[in-house]
Design a protein around this motif. Structure first.
Motif, short mmCIF file in Angstrom:
data_model
loop_
_atom_site.label_atom_id
_atom_site.label_comp_id
_atom_site.label_asym_id
_atom_site.label_seq_id
_atom_site.Cartn_x
_atom_site.Cartn_y
_atom_site.Cartn_z
N GLN A 120 0.47 -1.01 -0.11
CA GLN A 120 -0.13 -0.06 -0.01
C GLN A 120 0.82 1.71 -0.22
O GLN A 120 2.02 1.52 0.41
N THR A 121 0.53 2.18 -0.71
CA THR A 121 0.63 4.03 -0.65
C THR A 121 0.58 4.67 -0.03
O THR A 121 -1.10 4.96 -0.35
N PRO A 122 1.20 5.20 0.99
CA PRO A 122 0.97 6.11 2.04
C PRO A 122 0.44 6.88 1.77
O PRO A 122 0.76 7.63 0.20
N LYS A 130 9.94 12.36 5.05
CA LYS A 130 10.49 12.07 3.58
C LYS A 130 12.15 13.38 3.56
O LYS A 130 11.21 14.19 3.88
N ASP A 131 13.01 12.31 3.53
CA ASP A 131 14.53 14.32 3.61
C ASP A 131 14.34 14.68 4.98
O ASP A 131 14.73 16.03 4.49
N ALA A 139 3.39 18.67 -0.02
CA ALA A 139 2.31 18.51 -0.78
C ALA A 139 1.67 19.68 -1.09
O ALA A 139 1.39 20.07 -2.31
N ARG A 140 1.23 20.35 0.43
CA ARG A 140 1.13 21.94 -0.19
C ARG A 140 1.62 22.29 -0.44
O ARG A 140 0.59 23.70 -1.12
N LYS A 146 7.13 11.14 -4.01
CA LYS A 146 6.85 9.70 -4.11
C LYS A 146 6.97 8.97 -3.26
O LYS A 146 8.06 9.56 -3.01
N LEU A 147 6.33 8.33 -2.66
CA LEU A 147 6.67 7.53 -1.54
C LEU A 147 6.18 6.34 -1.63
O LEU A 147 5.76 5.81 -3.10
#
Length: 239
Positions: A120-122, A130-131, A139-140, A146-147
Motif C-alpha cells: 500500500q502506498t501512503p 521524507k528527507d 505536498a501543500r 513520491k512514496l
C-alpha cells in the motif's frame, strides 16, 4: 477515584477522540487536565476520524510503541464516483464519474484485492517524513512527492451496506495501514474513484471503543476525584 498524581505515576486512558480534533489536540487537553508533562498517544487518528485513541501518561508512555503495534479495527464509509487529493474530505471531491453500472456483486468482489498481505502506498498528505520533512508539508507546497509502497496486512475488508454512492465498510488491519489509501485504491479498482467520507476506530488490540471516555467524561472524572481528595484531606486534618 484515583488521585491526580496517579497520572504522573502512569495511566492508560481510552479516549473517544472528537471529530475535527487532531490526536495532539487530545494529548494537549489531557496534559492540561491532568497537570502531567509526560503524555502521549499510541497511534494517530486524522482530524476527520473519530473513535478509540489510547493515551498514556507518566511511566506508561514507555508502552506506547507496544500498544501502537497492535491490530486495529475500523468502521466507516467510502464515497464512490469521485476522488480528492487527500483521499478524504479534508479536500474537495473532483473528477466525478457515474457509478450507475456498478453492482453490489462487483463492489463486494473487489474487496478481495485488498485482503491479506498487500503493498500500500501512503497518502502524500500524511505525516510521514521524507528527507526530514513531513510529506504533507511538501505536498501543500506543490512539490512532487513520491512514496514507496509498504507491506500491510488487511485481515478483513467487508462491505456492511451500500446506499447509492456510499459504501459502509469494516476493516481489520495491521498497524501502518492507511484507510484513506484503501478508500482511494478501492475506488480506482472499481474504475470510478473513491474517497474516505467517514472513519471510526473501534478497536486497538484488546482495547475497545465501547470502554472509552469522551473528553468531557474524563474531565468530569478528574474534577470529581479532585473534590474527593479535598474532602479526604479536610477529614484527615480534623481527625
Amino acid at each position: 477515584m484515583q488521585k491526580q498524581n496517579s497520572f504522573e505515576e502512569g495511566r492508560v486512558l481510552l479516549i473517544n477522540k472528537p471529530l475535527r480534533w487532531t490526536s495532539f489536540d487530545a494529548v494537549r487537553k489531557i496534559r492540561n487536565l491532568t497537570k502531567t508533562k509526560k503524555v502521549g498517544h499510541a497511534g494517530t487518528l486524522d482530524p476527520l476520524a473519530t473513535g478509540l485513541l489510547i493515551v498514556c501518561t507518566g511511566k506508561f508512555t514507555k508502552k506506547i510503541n507496544e500498544y501502537m503495534a497492535r491490530e486495529k479495527e475500523y468502521t466507516g464509509t467510502i464515497t464512490l464516483g469521485a476522488v480528492t487529493p487527500t483521499y478524504d474530505l479534508e479536500s474537495e471531491p473532483r473528477d466525478f464519474k457515474s457509478i450507475a453500472h456498478l453492482t453490489e456483486e462487483n463492489i463486494q468482489k473487489t474487496t478481495q484485492q485488498f485482503t491479506g498481505n498487500i503493498l500500500q502506498t501512503p497518502p502524500i498528505h500524511s505525516a510521514i517524513k521524507k528527507d526530514g520533512q513531513r510529506v504533507y508539508e511538501l505536498a501543500r507546497k506543490g512539490q512532487d512527492v513520491k512514496l514507496d509502497p509498504r507491506p500491510v496486512t488487511i485481515s478483513e475488508f467487508s462491505i456492511e451496506k451500500i446506499d447509492g454512492p456510499i459504501v459502509y465498510f469494516k476493516v481489520i488491519c495491521s498497524t501502518g495501514t492507511y484507510i484513506r489509501s484503501l478508500a482511494n485504491d478501492f475506488g480506482a479498482a472499481l474504475g470510478v474513484g473513491g474517497y474516505l467520507s467517514s472513519l471510526c476506530r473501534t478497536r486497538i488490540g484488546e482495547f475497545l471503543l465501547k470502554d472509552a471516555l469522551t473528553i468531557e467524561q474524563l474531565e468530569a472524572e478528574i474534577k470529581q476525584s479532585a473534590i474527593g481528595n479535598k474532602q479526604n484531606d479536610s477529614c484527615n486534618q480534623k481527625g
